[in-house]
Design a protein around this motif. Sequence first.
Motif, PDB file in Angstrom:
ATOM      1  N   UNK A   1       3.799  -9.002   2.227  1.00 49.72           N
ATOM      2  CA  UNK A   1       2.656  -8.279   2.811  1.00 49.72           C
ATOM      3  C   UNK A   1       1.413  -8.286   1.918  1.00 49.72           C
ATOM      4  N   UNK A   2       1.612  -8.190   0.596  1.00 46.92           N
ATOM      5  CA  UNK A   2       0.465  -8.250  -0.321  1.00 46.92           C
ATOM      6  C   UNK A   2      -0.232  -9.605  -0.231  1.00 46.92           C
ATOM      7  N   UNK A   3       0.542 -10.675  -0.165  1.00 51.82           N
ATOM      8  CA  UNK A   3      -0.030 -12.021  -0.036  1.00 51.82           C
ATOM      9  C   UNK A   3      -0.807 -12.134   1.272  1.00 51.82           C
ATOM     10  N   UNK A   4      -0.210 -11.695   2.363  1.00 56.68           N
ATOM     11  CA  UNK A   4      -0.862 -11.821   3.680  1.00 56.68           C
ATOM     12  C   UNK A   4      -2.182 -11.067   3.734  1.00 56.68           C
ATOM     13  N   UNK A   5      -2.306  -9.989   2.980  1.00 58.26           N
ATOM     14  CA  UNK A   5      -3.562  -9.232   2.962  1.00 58.26           C
ATOM     15  C   UNK A   5      -4.681  -9.990   2.257  1.00 58.26           C
TER      16      UNK A   5
END
Length: 85
Positions: A57-61
């Motif tokens: 999720x951090x990467x996708x943000x």
Amino acid sequence: MKQQIIMNSFISVDLNSITMPMITVYKNPSDFPGKFVARLFRLHKPTIIAVVKDTLPEIRMTIPRHMVRLPRHQADDPAILETWI
């Protein structure tokens, strides 16, 4: 190992100057064990720009909202999770 530029996000990167930019997301690549890494590609060639985070999720943000996610192809390297175009 090739020099890398580790960014906090791709949102601040001017992708307009890159021919057909793609971002490939990896889980646990050999150069960043235990991490999620997103690498910027120009066409099919990797650039030296990457983002490293602890979770998917951090990467996708960090990926610009206008990009579209493509799931991993079965022939891809096992570390590849997805590609954004």
